[in-house]
Design a protein around this motif. Structure first.
Motif, PDB file in Angstrom:
ATOM      1  N   LEU A  13       0.832  -1.204   0.000  1.00  0.00           N
ATOM      2  CA  LEU A  13       0.000   0.000   0.000  1.00  0.00           C
ATOM      3  C   LEU A  13       0.865   1.253   0.000  1.00  0.00           C
ATOM      4  CD1 LEU A  13      -2.756  -1.132   2.511  1.00  0.00           C
ATOM      5  CD2 LEU A  13      -3.049  -0.752   0.061  1.00  0.00           C
ATOM      6  N   ALA A  14       1.946   1.246   0.763  1.00  0.00           N
ATOM      7  CA  ALA A  14       2.856   2.401   0.799  1.00  0.00           C
ATOM      8  C   ALA A  14       3.503   2.612  -0.572  1.00  0.00           C
ATOM      9  CB  ALA A  14       3.915   2.193   1.870  1.00  0.00           C
ATOM     10  N   ASN A  15       3.875   1.529  -1.245  1.00  0.00           N
ATOM     11  CA  ASN A  15       4.464   1.640  -2.583  1.00  0.00           C
ATOM     12  C   ASN A  15       3.462   2.213  -3.583  1.00  0.00           C
ATOM     13  OD1 ASN A  15       6.967   0.629  -1.830  1.00  0.00           O
ATOM     14  ND2 ASN A  15       6.460  -1.470  -2.381  1.00  0.00           N
ATOM     15  N   ILE A  16       2.231   1.777  -3.500  1.00  0.00           N
ATOM     16  CA  ILE A  16       1.187   2.290  -4.393  1.00  0.00           C
ATOM     17  C   ILE A  16       0.985   3.777  -4.126  1.00  0.00           C
ATOM     18  CG2 ILE A  16      -1.258   2.185  -5.016  1.00  0.00           C
ATOM     19  CD1 ILE A  16      -1.126  -0.821  -4.211  1.00  0.00           C
ATOM     20  N   GLU A  17       0.859   4.143  -2.854  1.00  0.00           N
ATOM     21  CA  GLU A  17       0.661   5.557  -2.510  1.00  0.00           C
ATOM     22  C   GLU A  17       1.823   6.416  -2.994  1.00  0.00           C
ATOM     23  OE1 GLU A  17      -2.182   5.908   1.301  1.00  0.00           O
ATOM     24  OE2 GLU A  17      -0.143   5.226   1.753  1.00  0.00           O
ATOM     25  N   ASP A  18       3.037   5.917  -2.870  1.00  0.00           N
ATOM     26  CA  ASP A  18       4.202   6.650  -3.349  1.00  0.00           C
ATOM     27  C   ASP A  18       4.113   6.890  -4.849  1.00  0.00           C
ATOM     28  OD1 ASP A  18       6.896   7.809  -3.112  1.00  0.00           O
ATOM     29  OD2 ASP A  18       7.514   6.014  -4.215  1.00  0.00           O
ATOM     30  N   GLN A  19       3.760   5.874  -5.596  1.00  0.00           N
ATOM     31  CA  GLN A  19       3.633   6.017  -7.048  1.00  0.00           C
ATOM     32  C   GLN A  19       2.503   6.983  -7.420  1.00  0.00           C
ATOM     33  OE1 GLN A  19       5.614   4.822  -9.561  1.00  0.00           O
ATOM     34  NE2 GLN A  19       6.947   4.142  -7.897  1.00  0.00           N
ATOM     35  N   LEU A  20       1.374   6.864  -6.745  1.00  0.00           N
ATOM     36  CA  LEU A  20       0.244   7.732  -7.054  1.00  0.00           C
ATOM     37  C   LEU A  20       0.539   9.190  -6.716  1.00  0.00           C
ATOM     38  CD1 LEU A  20      -2.736   5.545  -5.805  1.00  0.00           C
ATOM     39  CD2 LEU A  20      -2.002   5.890  -8.167  1.00  0.00           C
ATOM     40  N   SER A  21       1.295   9.412  -5.661  1.00  0.00           N
ATOM     41  CA  SER A  21       1.599  10.776  -5.203  1.00  0.00           C
ATOM     42  C   SER A  21       2.742  11.419  -5.968  1.00  0.00           C
ATOM     43  CB  SER A  21       1.971  10.760  -3.721  1.00  0.00           C
ATOM     44  OG  SER A  21       0.919  10.292  -2.935  1.00  0.00           O
ATOM     45  N   ILE A  60      -2.879  15.917   0.553  1.00  0.00           N
ATOM     46  CA  ILE A  60      -1.925  15.255   1.435  1.00  0.00           C
ATOM     47  C   ILE A  60      -2.738  14.480   2.458  1.00  0.00           C
ATOM     48  CG2 ILE A  60      -0.101  15.576   3.141  1.00  0.00           C
ATOM     49  CD1 ILE A  60       0.542  18.236   1.682  1.00  0.00           C
ATOM     50  N   PHE A  61      -2.434  13.196   2.574  1.00  0.00           N
ATOM     51  CA  PHE A  61      -3.168  12.336   3.501  1.00  0.00           C
ATOM     52  C   PHE A  61      -2.268  11.935   4.657  1.00  0.00           C
ATOM     53  CE2 PHE A  61      -4.959  11.583  -0.732  1.00  0.00           C
ATOM     54  CZ  PHE A  61      -6.277  11.928  -0.491  1.00  0.00           C
ATOM     55  N   ARG A  62      -2.880  11.760   5.804  1.00  0.00           N
ATOM     56  CA  ARG A  62      -2.137  11.208   6.936  1.00  0.00           C
ATOM     57  C   ARG A  62      -1.675   9.805   6.550  1.00  0.00           C
ATOM     58  NH1 ARG A  62      -3.063  11.737  13.162  1.00  0.00           N
ATOM     59  NH2 ARG A  62      -3.494  13.799  12.362  1.00  0.00           N
ATOM     60  N   ALA A  63      -0.441   9.483   6.902  1.00  0.00           N
ATOM     61  CA  ALA A  63       0.114   8.172   6.555  1.00  0.00           C
ATOM     62  C   ALA A  63      -0.807   7.057   7.040  1.00  0.00           C
ATOM     63  CB  ALA A  63       1.502   8.012   7.168  1.00  0.00           C
ATOM     64  N   GLY A  64      -1.140   6.163   6.130  1.00  0.00           N
ATOM     65  CA  GLY A  64      -2.001   5.035   6.459  1.00  0.00           C
ATOM     66  C   GLY A  64      -3.478   5.369   6.526  1.00  0.00           C
ATOM     67  N   HIS A  65      -3.856   6.595   6.124  1.00  0.00           N
ATOM     68  CA  HIS A  65      -5.252   7.007   6.194  1.00  0.00           C
ATOM     69  C   HIS A  65      -5.762   7.595   4.877  1.00  0.00           C
ATOM     70  CE1 HIS A  65      -4.123   6.804  10.450  1.00  0.00           C
ATOM     71  NE2 HIS A  65      -5.391   6.529  10.643  1.00  0.00           N
ATOM     72  N   GLY A  66      -5.073   7.292   3.777  1.00  0.00           N
ATOM     73  CA  GLY A  66      -5.511   7.770   2.468  1.00  0.00           C
ATOM     74  C   GLY A  66      -6.632   6.918   1.910  1.00  0.00           C
ATOM     75  N   PRO A  67      -7.081   7.240   0.710  1.00  0.00           N
ATOM     76  CA  PRO A  67      -8.198   6.511   0.106  1.00  0.00           C
ATOM     77  C   PRO A  67      -7.921   5.036  -0.181  1.00  0.00           C
ATOM     78  CG  PRO A  67      -7.538   8.361  -1.291  1.00  0.00           C
ATOM     79  CD  PRO A  67      -6.665   8.370  -0.098  1.00  0.00           C
ATOM     80  N   LEU A  68      -6.656   4.643  -0.242  1.00  0.00           N
ATOM     81  CA  LEU A  68      -6.372   3.210  -0.377  1.00  0.00           C
ATOM     82  C   LEU A  68      -6.732   2.467   0.902  1.00  0.00           C
ATOM     83  CD1 LEU A  68      -2.873   3.154  -2.108  1.00  0.00           C
ATOM     84  CD2 LEU A  68      -5.048   2.512  -3.112  1.00  0.00           C
ATOM     85  N   HIS A  69      -6.675   3.176   2.013  1.00  0.00           N
ATOM     86  CA  HIS A  69      -6.906   2.571   3.323  1.00  0.00           C
ATOM     87  C   HIS A  69      -8.336   2.773   3.823  1.00  0.00           C
ATOM     88  CE1 HIS A  69      -2.555   2.036   3.970  1.00  0.00           C
ATOM     89  NE2 HIS A  69      -2.451   3.194   3.355  1.00  0.00           N
TER      90      HIS A  69
END
Length: 84
Positions: A13-21, A60-69
């Motif tokens: 999930l962190a890797n996906i968020e990094d790519q999306l951001s 900007i989303f709080r870590a671990g609280h974005g739309p993927l989560h």
């Protein structure tokens, strides 16, 4: 947890968020391929992640609280300098 991503690890999930951001060079199609080939997402998961790309680019989303989560992500408010 967003149900379609519930089987993914925190690292994935962190890797996906990094790519999306942060990946402004790759096209959506290239990212879908990356998610499937490198992160082992299903096509449905990769396409669902890409649909969130615009949100990750402008908020900007709080870590671990974005739309993927979460269905209701925790977003940074620059006016109050807090996460809501």
């Amino acid at each position: 947890m967003n149900a379609i991503f519930s089987n993914l690890s925190k690292q994935t999930l962190a890797n996906i968020e990094d790519q999306l951001s942060n990946n402004e060079v790759s096209t959506d199609e290239e990212l879908v391929d990356l998610f499937i080939e490198e992160l082992e997402l299903t096509l449905d998961q990769a396409e669902a992640a890409i649909r969130l790309r615009d949100q990750y680019r402008i908020q900007i989303f709080r870590a671990g609280h974005g739309p993927l989560h979460n269905e209701k992500p925790v977003v940074f408010d620059p006016d109050t300098r807090t996460f809501n």
